[in-house]
Design a protein around this motif. Structure first.
Motif, PDB file in Angstrom:
ATOM      1  N   HIS A   1       0.828  -1.211   0.000  1.00 34.86           N
ATOM      2  CA  HIS A   1       0.000   0.000   0.000  1.00 34.86           C
ATOM      3  C   HIS A   1       0.856   1.253   0.000  1.00 34.86           C
ATOM      4  CE1 HIS A   1      -4.188  -1.449   1.566  1.00 34.86           C
ATOM      5  NE2 HIS A   1      -4.186  -1.290   0.274  1.00 34.86           N
ATOM      6  N   THR A   2       1.703   1.389   1.014  1.00 35.23           N
ATOM      7  CA  THR A   2       2.492   2.609   1.158  1.00 35.23           C
ATOM      8  C   THR A   2       3.499   2.752   0.019  1.00 35.23           C
ATOM      9  OG1 THR A   2       2.213   2.504   3.561  1.00 35.23           O
ATOM     10  CG2 THR A   2       4.004   3.876   2.742  1.00 35.23           C
ATOM     11  N   GLY A   3       3.948   1.612  -0.511  1.00 36.64           N
ATOM     12  CA  GLY A   3       4.959   1.636  -1.563  1.00 36.64           C
ATOM     13  C   GLY A   3       4.476   2.163  -2.897  1.00 36.64           C
ATOM     14  N   PHE A   4       3.177   1.970  -3.232  1.00 36.68           N
ATOM     15  CA  PHE A   4       2.741   2.412  -4.564  1.00 36.68           C
ATOM     16  C   PHE A   4       1.655   3.488  -4.573  1.00 36.68           C
ATOM     17  CE2 PHE A   4      -0.671  -0.800  -4.121  1.00 36.68           C
ATOM     18  CZ  PHE A   4      -1.750  -0.127  -4.687  1.00 36.68           C
ATOM     19  N   VAL A   5       0.903   3.675  -3.468  1.00 34.64           N
ATOM     20  CA  VAL A   5      -0.285   4.526  -3.579  1.00 34.64           C
ATOM     21  C   VAL A   5       0.033   6.007  -3.768  1.00 34.64           C
ATOM     22  CG1 VAL A   5      -1.758   2.965  -2.246  1.00 34.64           C
ATOM     23  CG2 VAL A   5      -0.573   4.790  -1.075  1.00 34.64           C
ATOM     24  N   LEU A   6       1.125   6.505  -3.199  1.00 34.58           N
ATOM     25  CA  LEU A   6       1.383   7.939  -3.289  1.00 34.58           C
ATOM     26  C   LEU A   6       1.695   8.351  -4.725  1.00 34.58           C
ATOM     27  CD1 LEU A   6       3.476   8.388  -0.021  1.00 34.58           C
ATOM     28  CD2 LEU A   6       1.000   8.585  -0.344  1.00 34.58           C
ATOM     29  N   GLY A   7       2.518   7.556  -5.387  1.00 28.95           N
ATOM     30  CA  GLY A   7       2.785   7.820  -6.800  1.00 28.95           C
ATOM     31  C   GLY A   7       1.548   7.571  -7.653  1.00 28.95           C
ATOM     32  N   ALA A   8       0.794   6.539  -7.324  1.00 27.50           N
ATOM     33  CA  ALA A   8      -0.421   6.227  -8.090  1.00 27.50           C
ATOM     34  C   ALA A   8      -1.425   7.375  -7.999  1.00 27.50           C
ATOM     35  CB  ALA A   8      -1.035   4.931  -7.583  1.00 27.50           C
ATOM     36  N   TYR A   9      -1.524   8.009  -6.817  1.00 29.35           N
ATOM     37  CA  TYR A   9      -2.441   9.142  -6.675  1.00 29.35           C
ATOM     38  C   TYR A   9      -1.991  10.302  -7.562  1.00 29.35           C
ATOM     39  CZ  TYR A   9      -5.366  12.780  -4.692  1.00 29.35           C
ATOM     40  OH  TYR A   9      -6.267  13.803  -4.549  1.00 29.35           O
ATOM     41  N   LEU A  10      -0.702  10.577  -7.573  1.00 29.76           N
ATOM     42  CA  LEU A  10      -0.190  11.642  -8.441  1.00 29.76           C
ATOM     43  C   LEU A  10      -0.422  11.306  -9.910  1.00 29.76           C
ATOM     44  CD1 LEU A  10       3.188  12.562  -6.684  1.00 29.76           C
ATOM     45  CD2 LEU A  10       0.990  13.782  -6.536  1.00 29.76           C
TER      46      LEU A  10
ATOM     47  N   LEU B   1      -7.149   5.885  -2.098  1.00 28.73           N
ATOM     48  CA  LEU B   1      -5.709   6.089  -1.920  1.00 28.73           C
ATOM     49  C   LEU B   1      -5.433   7.177  -0.880  1.00 28.73           C
ATOM     50  CD1 LEU B   1      -4.327   5.930  -5.579  1.00 28.73           C
ATOM     51  CD2 LEU B   1      -4.901   4.068  -4.026  1.00 28.73           C
ATOM     52  N   MET B   2      -6.278   8.194  -0.839  1.00 31.08           N
ATOM     53  CA  MET B   2      -6.039   9.275   0.122  1.00 31.08           C
ATOM     54  C   MET B   2      -6.200   8.798   1.568  1.00 31.08           C
ATOM     55  SD  MET B   2      -4.817  11.987  -1.128  1.00 31.08           S
ATOM     56  CE  MET B   2      -5.002  13.044   0.313  1.00 31.08           C
ATOM     57  N   SER B   3      -7.068   7.814   1.803  1.00 30.32           N
ATOM     58  CA  SER B   3      -7.195   7.298   3.175  1.00 30.32           C
ATOM     59  C   SER B   3      -5.954   6.502   3.555  1.00 30.32           C
ATOM     60  CB  SER B   3      -8.457   6.435   3.316  1.00 30.32           C
ATOM     61  OG  SER B   3      -8.329   5.210   2.613  1.00 30.32           O
ATOM     62  N   ILE B   4      -5.353   5.817   2.585  1.00 34.04           N
ATOM     63  CA  ILE B   4      -4.116   5.075   2.843  1.00 34.04           C
ATOM     64  C   ILE B   4      -2.949   6.031   3.066  1.00 34.04           C
ATOM     65  CG2 ILE B   4      -2.467   3.418   1.843  1.00 34.04           C
ATOM     66  CD1 ILE B   4      -4.859   2.278   0.248  1.00 34.04           C
ATOM     67  N   SER B   5      -3.041   7.232   2.495  1.00 30.33           N
ATOM     68  CA  SER B   5      -1.917   8.177   2.550  1.00 30.33           C
ATOM     69  C   SER B   5      -1.733   8.813   3.929  1.00 30.33           C
ATOM     70  CB  SER B   5      -2.124   9.294   1.523  1.00 30.33           C
ATOM     71  OG  SER B   5      -3.080  10.251   1.979  1.00 30.33           O
ATOM     72  N   LEU B   6      -2.692   8.644   4.836  1.00 32.88           N
ATOM     73  CA  LEU B   6      -2.579   9.258   6.155  1.00 32.88           C
ATOM     74  C   LEU B   6      -1.297   8.808   6.853  1.00 32.88           C
ATOM     75  CD1 LEU B   6      -6.246   8.859   7.487  1.00 32.88           C
ATOM     76  CD2 LEU B   6      -5.230  10.857   6.376  1.00 32.88           C
TER      77      LEU B   6
ATOM     78  N   TRP C   1       5.993   4.805   5.922  1.00 37.34           N
ATOM     79  CA  TRP C   1       7.106   4.383   5.054  1.00 37.34           C
ATOM     80  C   TRP C   1       8.268   3.866   5.905  1.00 37.34           C
ATOM     81  CZ3 TRP C   1      12.012   4.285   3.283  1.00 37.34           C
ATOM     82  CH2 TRP C   1      12.204   3.817   1.976  1.00 37.34           C
ATOM     83  N   LYS C   2       8.501   4.560   7.019  1.00 45.60           N
ATOM     84  CA  LYS C   2       9.580   4.148   7.914  1.00 45.60           C
ATOM     85  C   LYS C   2       9.323   2.751   8.496  1.00 45.60           C
ATOM     86  CE  LYS C   2      11.765   5.452  12.297  1.00 45.60           C
ATOM     87  NZ  LYS C   2      11.702   6.399  13.431  1.00 45.60           N
ATOM     88  N   ALA C   3       8.087   2.481   8.915  1.00 45.89           N
ATOM     89  CA  ALA C   3       7.771   1.205   9.568  1.00 45.89           C
ATOM     90  C   ALA C   3       7.563   0.075   8.573  1.00 45.89           C
ATOM     91  CB  ALA C   3       6.519   1.366  10.432  1.00 45.89           C
ATOM     92  N   ARG C   4       6.977   0.377   7.418  1.00 43.69           N
ATOM     93  CA  ARG C   4       6.560  -0.670   6.489  1.00 43.69           C
ATOM     94  C   ARG C   4       7.571  -0.960   5.392  1.00 43.69           C
ATOM     95  NH1 ARG C   4       0.279   1.200   5.289  1.00 43.69           N
ATOM     96  NH2 ARG C   4      -0.556   0.824   7.401  1.00 43.69           N
TER      97      ARG C   4
ATOM     98  N   TYR D   1      -5.274  18.522  -2.863  1.00 40.06           N
ATOM     99  CA  TYR D   1      -5.460  17.422  -1.918  1.00 40.06           C
ATOM    100  C   TYR D   1      -4.802  17.812  -0.600  1.00 40.06           C
ATOM    101  CZ  TYR D   1      -0.674  16.036  -3.367  1.00 40.06           C
ATOM    102  OH  TYR D   1       0.667  15.999  -3.652  1.00 40.06           O
ATOM    103  N   LYS D   2      -5.314  17.222   0.492  1.00 45.22           N
ATOM    104  CA  LYS D   2      -4.808  17.562   1.828  1.00 45.22           C
ATOM    105  C   LYS D   2      -4.023  16.400   2.403  1.00 45.22           C
ATOM    106  CE  LYS D   2      -7.685  18.239   5.353  1.00 45.22           C
ATOM    107  NZ  LYS D   2      -8.615  18.976   6.238  1.00 45.22           N
TER     108      LYS D   2
END
Length: 504
Positions: free
Chosen positions: A303-312, A370-375, A381-384, A436-437
């Motif tokens: 989730h954390t690995g791909f969603v931020l780029g996917a949202y952009l 994706l925005m809910s995962i981005s919280l 990213w550090k933990a996962r 986006y926030k």
């Protein structure tokens, strides 16, 4: 339309498995959607497939939602469970009426705590299960009294239950319980046991009881994994289901098809529990830690690995990402080539778990935004992702392409055309033009806002040297600063999808 109960269910012609009468063998602290779609489902299958012949009494751990107890009791413990999702690319929508629940008690109602203590004295009781949220396993000195009705915290309630059982059976060693903690904290069973010991000492309970509590009872840490959306939100869909079922069901529940329960316990526990014989996806292992790593680094890390780029790149929900060859390919390469090699479990098991992730993300019934995962993506990213990232570098002596790109995507997401810093977020603008926030710890948002006018090179250096973020200076990793800068510039000039494609 009539409300679900045994008589109403029979009148509908339902021909699935139902167990109407059986002794209560399980005390369950928690009546919410998750436990009813997960733990109670497994006990229901154990009744059918393994002849467990046991009922579950639900105990509300807090008093804020007494209606649920009323609903469950009105329905005589019955409720409809839908397990929905995708398996090996096929859509699954399975219905089962759960009949393992005996009733639900709210111990804050007059006289109801006595019901809980009466069950503690029962010869039939074998197991205690709990999911009282992450905050539920907590010890507060002086927070509860032994004779409080009921004690405040869940560990205090459990201590009181165990003392009642100890007294009733005069400390018999064979009358201890198996305690399965499902709260989402590390070492949940061990932490629960510590809290119970603290309350026993606060209450000056005798040493013989404390010894019995720790030796006759088995406190198990467990790892739970099933996404449970719970209620169906669409009134039209709900009405259609009730029309098809022939009854109203206020306790109806929905979970994904995938589910695994890993229980940390001693030799012999697997044979004592009914799950192995039932053939369900529940395993007893000597140490749950590797399985937690598997979940955090593969499922959560994906989730954390791909969603931020996917949202952009213009995507909004996880399922749509799985229908895009580039995003799906990027995720799978990251998991299979960069994450799995760093994990200390059987590679076949890891490959199967990773393959199931694609099915789970492709669930046609869940619109996971994706925005809910981005919280809180900084700590996520550090933990996962960072443990896989650092282990890969240590073992392979090179940078992992996809994980490095995901770090650049994190920076891009947090810095894309920053508009303003609000009281609760950082407003950025997407390449498509909409804002986006970002929501994260205040210090992380302040950091990015302070660096909003940096060049790409200045920003990358500032992020990688921020020891508050990473507990270390990441620029000391050979070649990383240049690689992240190149990836960030590629995301900003060519777009995140093209940047992901460059890794394939």
């Amino acid at each position: 339309m009539e409300t679900l109960n045994y008589k109403v269910l029979e009148s509908t012609g339902y021909n699935g498995y139902i167990l109407k009468d059986a002794p209560v063998k399980v005390m369950q602290f928690g009546e919410g959607n998750f436990l009813r779609a997960f733990v109670d489902y497994f006990f229901d299958i154990a009744n059918e497939k393994a002849g467990y012949n046991g009922k579950v009494k639900l105990v509300q751990p807090i008093a804020n939602f007494p209606q649920m107890a009323d609903w469950i009791n009105e329905q005589e413990g019955l409720y409809t469970l839908y397990l929905r999702g995708s398996e090996k690319g096929r859509k699954v929508d399975a219905k089962r009426v759960i009949s393992c629940v005996h009733d639900c008690v709210c111990p804050y109602s007059e006289g109801k705590w006595d019901e809980v203590l009466a069950l503690a004295r029962s010869e039939d009781l074998e197991i205690v299960v709990s999911n009282t949220t992450e905050a539920g396993i907590a010890y507060t000195q002086g927070d509860s009294q032994f004779d409080q009705v009921p004690p405040n915290s869940f560990p205090a309630k459990l201590t009181r239950v165990l003392y009642e059982r100890y007294t009733a059976f005069k400390g018999a060693a064979d009358k201890g319980l198996v305690i399965l903690s499902c709260e989402l904290i590390d070492n949940n069973g061990k932490e629960l046991q510590k809290c119970c010991n603290n309350y026993a000492k606060d209450w000056n309970l005798n040493a013989a009881f404390i010894d019995w509590m720790n030796s006759a009872n088995t406190f198990c840490s467990t790892l739970v994994d099933r996404i449970v959306p719970g209620r169906i939100r669409d009134p039209k869909e709900m009405a259609a289901l009730e029309e098809a079922n022939g009854y109203t069901d206020k306790a109806l529940d929905v979970g994904e098809v995938f589910g695994v329960w890993v229980i940390e316990g001693p030799d012999g526990l697997e044979d004592k529990l009914p799950f192995k014989k039932a053939g369900v996806n529940v395993m007893v292992v000597p140490d749950v830690t590797p399985y937690k790593k598997r979940k955090v680094r593969i499922l959560n890390g994906a989730h954390t690995g791909f969603v931020l780029g996917a949202y952009l790149a213009g995507f909004d929900i996880v399922r749509d990402c799985m229908h895009n060859d580039t995003i799906r390919g990027f995720m799978n390469k990251m998991l299979h080539e960069e994450v799995i090699p760093t994990l200390p479990l059987d590679k076949k098991d890891l490959e199967e778990f990773a393959s199931a992730v694609q099915d789970r993300f492709n669930n046609p019934f869940i619109n996971h935004e994706l925005m809910s995962i981005s919280l809180n993506s900084t700590s996520k990213w550090k933990a996962r992702n960072m443990p896989s990232f650092l282990t890969y570098i240590e073992e392979q002596k090179k940078l992992p392409k996809c994980l490095t790109m995901s770090l650049a995507a994190y920076i891009a997401f947090y810095s894309n055309d920053i508009q303003e810093r609000t009281a609760d977020g950082l407003i950025c603008k997407r390449p498509a033009g909409n804002t986006y926030k970002i929501q994260d710890d205040a210090w992380a948002l302040d950091f990015y806002y302070a660096h909003k006018d940096d060049t790409a090179a200045q920003l990358v250096k500032a992020v990688l040297t921020n020891t508050q973020m990473w507990d270390q200076d990441l620029t000391k990793i050979e070649g990383l600063e240049a690689a992240v800068l190149a990836d960030l510039e590629l995301i900003r000039t060519e777009g995140a999808e093209a940047a992901y494609k460059s890794c394939l």
